[in-house]
Design an enzyme around this catalytic site. Structure first.
Site, mmCIF file in Angstrom:
data_model
loop_
_atom_site.group_PDB
_atom_site.id
_atom_site.type_symbol
_atom_site.label_atom_id
_atom_site.label_comp_id
_atom_site.label_asym_id
_atom_site.label_seq_id
_atom_site.Cartn_x
_atom_site.Cartn_y
_atom_site.Cartn_z
ATOM 1 N N ASN A 9 35.658 77.565 62.382
ATOM 2 C CA ASN A 9 35.273 76.166 62.170
ATOM 3 C C ASN A 9 36.541 75.332 62.301
ATOM 4 O OD1 ASN A 9 34.470 73.681 61.293
ATOM 5 N ND2 ASN A 9 33.950 74.313 59.204
ATOM 6 N N TRP A 10 36.629 74.611 63.400
ATOM 7 C CA TRP A 10 37.861 73.871 63.681
ATOM 8 C C TRP A 10 37.889 72.515 62.974
ATOM 9 C CZ3 TRP A 10 37.980 75.320 69.633
ATOM 10 C CH2 TRP A 10 38.320 76.679 69.729
ATOM 11 N N LYS A 11 36.845 72.186 62.248
ATOM 12 C CA LYS A 11 36.803 70.940 61.469
ATOM 13 C C LYS A 11 37.304 69.766 62.326
ATOM 14 C CE LYS A 11 37.066 73.690 57.313
ATOM 15 N NZ LYS A 11 37.442 73.823 55.911
ATOM 16 N N HIS A 95 27.745 72.303 55.403
ATOM 17 C CA HIS A 95 29.107 72.656 54.992
ATOM 18 C C HIS A 95 29.471 71.872 53.725
ATOM 19 C CE1 HIS A 95 33.437 73.102 54.942
ATOM 20 N NE2 HIS A 95 33.245 74.179 55.680
ATOM 21 N N GLU A 97 32.057 70.399 52.838
ATOM 22 C CA GLU A 97 32.728 69.111 53.070
ATOM 23 C C GLU A 97 31.698 68.033 53.372
ATOM 24 O OE1 GLU A 97 35.499 70.643 55.936
ATOM 25 O OE2 GLU A 97 36.472 71.751 54.302
ATOM 26 N N GLU A 167 30.406 79.967 51.002
ATOM 27 C CA GLU A 167 31.752 79.402 50.972
ATOM 28 C C GLU A 167 31.994 78.747 49.618
ATOM 29 O OE1 GLU A 167 33.292 78.526 55.210
ATOM 30 O OE2 GLU A 167 32.235 76.770 54.508
ATOM 31 N N GLY A 173 40.315 76.034 51.996
ATOM 32 C CA GLY A 173 41.547 75.306 52.286
ATOM 33 C C GLY A 173 42.559 75.335 51.152
ATOM 34 N N SER A 213 39.460 80.431 52.783
ATOM 35 C CA SER A 213 40.798 81.040 52.839
ATOM 36 C C SER A 213 40.786 82.462 53.383
ATOM 37 C CB SER A 213 41.475 80.983 51.468
ATOM 38 O OG SER A 213 41.685 79.631 51.089
ATOM 39 N N GLY A 234 38.289 78.543 58.602
ATOM 40 C CA GLY A 234 38.869 77.253 58.948
ATOM 41 C C GLY A 234 40.283 77.431 59.479
ATOM 42 N N GLY A 235 41.258 77.227 58.608
ATOM 43 C CA GLY A 235 42.665 77.195 59.000
ATOM 44 C C GLY A 235 43.126 78.330 59.900
#
Ligand code: 13P
Length: 249
Positions: A9-11, A95, A97, A167, A173, A213, A234-235
């Site tokens: 997920n490149w957000k 998600h 967010e 999640e 994150g 994470s 993500g990251g």
């Protein structure tokens, strides 16, 4: 036997040419790892470029959100049908967010899940508790409410296309990953709940991703858990070398 499914997920990261270059690297990697299913989720702005890059490859293309209507006066929104026309195969819905920052509710997540199915996209439905909810001992109750809400009136025959992503909000994150045992406890409950809703046979087919994470150094232990079938990352999905390490687990 459920195949492992790793999705990046490149957000809100990467300009379209950067997303395309990373997609190319992921495509090349995935070609050599046929045992794992892979998808990437660029921004809306990056979808067309990444779709072109991934054409004919085995890497799925996920959007990060969709609207539930097919079209209409909804400024700033994009329908599942439009995403499909651009070449998307999957869409992330619910998600945390979006739930926390953009007012997504169990009801809108449910509408978007139906919209994904209507458009022929495979939904990746996200659930997860906040730190306060975990500390209050409400984790299982919260994810159960989210799953029941998201899957309301979702027909059994749709379920094999759907991925459920657990999640925990406190792990996203933050570098604070859920321990394999913490994640497995929730995944086991999710599988049991799917069994109550759809029967054990179908429940055993649905893939449950963990997200929060996930890094090259913890992915293996998480994936070794019996009910963890992949990761939503993500990251660590933003660089080709760490994405590669995730896929090689
Ligand atoms: P991080 O891997 O950066 O914690 O993000 C997880 C996530 O939200 C994926 O959807």
């Amino acid at each position: 036997m459920r195949r492992k499914f790793i999705a990046g997920n490149w957000k809100m990261h990467l300009l379209p040419p950067e997303a395309r270059a990373l997609a190319r690297a992921v495509k090349e990697l995935a070609a050599g790892l046929p045992q794992v299913d892979v998808a990437v989720a660029p921004t809306f702005a990056g979808l067309a470029a990444v779709a072109e890059e991934l054409k004919g490859s085995r890497v799925g293309l996920a959007a990060q959100n969709c609207h539930w209507e097919i079209q209409g006066a909804f400024t700033g929104e994009v329908s599942a049908e439009m995403l499909r026309a651009l070449g998307a195969t999957h869409v992330i819905v619910g998600h945390s967010e979006r739930r926390q920052l953009f007012g997504e509710t169990d009801e809108t997540v449910n509408k978007k899940t139906h919209a994904a199915h209507r458009a022929g996209l495979k939904p990746i439905v996200c659930v997860g508790e906040t730190l306060a909810e975990r500390e209050a001992g409400r984790t299982l109750e919260v994810v159960e409410r989210q799953v029941r809400g998201a899957l309301r009136e979702v027909a059994p025959e749709r379920m094999p296309q759907l991925t459920l992503a657990y999640e925990p909000v406190w792990a996203i994150g933050t570098g604070k990953v859920a321990s394999p045992a913490q994640a497995q406890e929730v995944h086991a409950r999710l599988r049991e709940l799917l069994g109550e809703l759809y029967g054990r046979g179908l429940a055993s087919e649905v893939r449950l991703q963990y997200g929060g994470s996930v890094k090259p150094d913890n992915v293996k232990d998480l994936m070794a858990q019996p009910d963890i079938d992949g990761a939503l990352v993500g990251g660590a999905s933003l660089k080709a070398d760490s994405f590669a390490a995730l896929l090689r687990m």
